[in-house]
Design an enzyme around this catalytic site. Structure first.
Site: not given
Length: 416
Positions: A313, A315, A350
């Site tokens: 993702n 992520h 982040c």
């Protein structure tokens, strides 16, 4: 002989007496003189060849009666007809039935395999199974050599990775895994993903190399738009509880990167899997304070995610944040103590190009004299370079147990 018979029918030839030696009946050079005619020489070889040559009728070879009798004599005579030899040959059918039964028995034994030794586990490293009326997912893991540290125990990152793997396999085993990372089919349609907002972990004992651990996980509702996931990690041989963890998850739109409510379609998908139970850990309600450059004792700057730190993702894996937090922990604590509990609050994600700072403050402990400190508490902050908070955290540390060599907090030196 044929020529002689034909000549005799036209020209009568007197029969010679047995003792006659006349010139008309005299054999000269193998030729018989009959009434001025000479017959072809007849030898034993030609007679033999004629006897052996097969007869022909209209160009087709015809076996003689002698040859037919000879061939019939060579053929084996059929056995006498009895009741037994008139039954059908069942050997091929019996062989096929036996093969089918053996194959079925082999498959059944593979499905119903039982260990011969009590210390062996059934499918110890499979993808797990759903137990307790389909509400709890269980999976086993072996602690590998590359998952332990200098103190010969598994790291906190190893434990957290096993917890995360079990959670994803739970979704997969329940048939709710879409094309996302832990997202259900309805979540994939709406571009929704799960993100963790809070994590609380208590480690009673760390497993060592070669240990097989068993992880149980289940989910419950958390408020109106959240989900709580709990874990229990045990030693497979003894059943001893090694780790307990509880977390809270919410939904985020992976396109806008904003939090979202749980749609009704998704709630219908996952609602039947929720367990009505209390958290495995009592929530630590103490507030996590913010650190800055003035209140932090140790600061580590210039941390950035690598490509391998991102999931599908895009992520950053939440376990990676734990590693970044511990980057600023003082080395004497890491050498003499082990992490016993941890509480984290995830405030922002982040990106792949982010640069982070890790801050740590040690509470009520003398770093220069940790041998007499007992338990140590630390506060943590992970932030971007511009000051935006990523994770706030609190960790508690206990003295490491004495190992088999009688040493604490170090690996024994090689003997000389």
């Amino acid at each position: 002989m044929v020529a002689t018979a034909a000549t005799s029918s036209i020209f009568p030839v007197p029969s010679p007496s047995p003792d006659s030696g006349g010139a008309d009946n005299k054999l000269v050079g193998g030729h018989a003189k009959v009434g001025g005619l000479k017959s072809k020489p007849v030898t034993s070889a030609s007679l033999k060849a004629k006897a052996q040559a097969p007869s022909k009728i209209n160009g087709s070879t015809v076996a003689t009666s002698v040859e037919s009798l000879k061939l019939e004599d060579d053929l084996p005579s059929p056995p006498p007809r009895t009741f037994i030899n008139q039954l059908p040959d069942w050997s091929m059918l019996l062989a096929a039935i036996t093969t089918i039964f053996l194959a079925a028995e082999k498959q059944w034994m593979m499905l119903d395999w039982k260990p011969r030794r009590p210390d062996m586990l059934i499918d110890p490293f499979g993808i797990g199974k759903i137990v307790q009326d389909g509400l709890v997912f269980r999976e086993n893991f072996s602690i590998r050599s590359y998952e332990i540290g200098a103190d010969r125990t598994a790291s906190i990152e190893t434990v957290m990775n096993h917890l995360q793997e079990t959670a994803l396999n739970h979704v997969k085993g329940a048939g709710l895994l879409g094309d996302g990372f832990g997202s259900t089919p309805e979540m994939c349609k709406k571009n929704l993903i799960w993100v963790v907002t809070r994590m609380q972990v208590v480690v009673d004992r760390y497993p060592t190399w070669g240990d097989i651990v068993q992880v149980d996980t289940w989910v419950s509702a958390s408020g109106k738009n959240g989900m709580r996931r709990d874990w229990v990690l045990r030693d497979c041989k003894t059943g001893e509880i090694l780790t307990r963890a509880s977390s809270v998850w919410v939904m985020m739109n992976k396109l806008t990167r904003r939090l979202s409510k749980i749609p009704e379609e998704v709630r219908e998908e996952i609602g039947s899997y929720f367990v009505d139970s209390d958290p495995i850990l009592e929530e630590d309600s103490r507030k996590l304070t913010k650190l800055d450059d003035n209140t932090a004792d140790y600061i580590r700057t210039g941390l950035s995610p690598r490509w391998t730190d991102l999931d599908i993702n895009q992520h950053v894996n939440n376990v990676k944040y734990i590693g970044w937090i511990l980057e600023s922990a003082p080395q004497p604590i890491l050498e003499s103590h082990e992490l016993s509990s941890m509480t984290l609050e995830y405030r922002r994600e982040c990106g792949r190009d982010s640069v982070l700072d890790s801050l740590t403050a040690v509470s009520g402990a003398n770093i220069s004299n940790l041998a007499d400190s007992g338990y140590v508490e630390c506060k943590h902050l992970l932030r971007l370079e511009n000051g935006a908070e990523i994770v706030r955290g609190r960790t508690e540390w206990r003295p490491k147990p004495v190992n088999n060599f009688g040493f604490v907090n170090q690996v024994p030196a090689e003997s000389t």
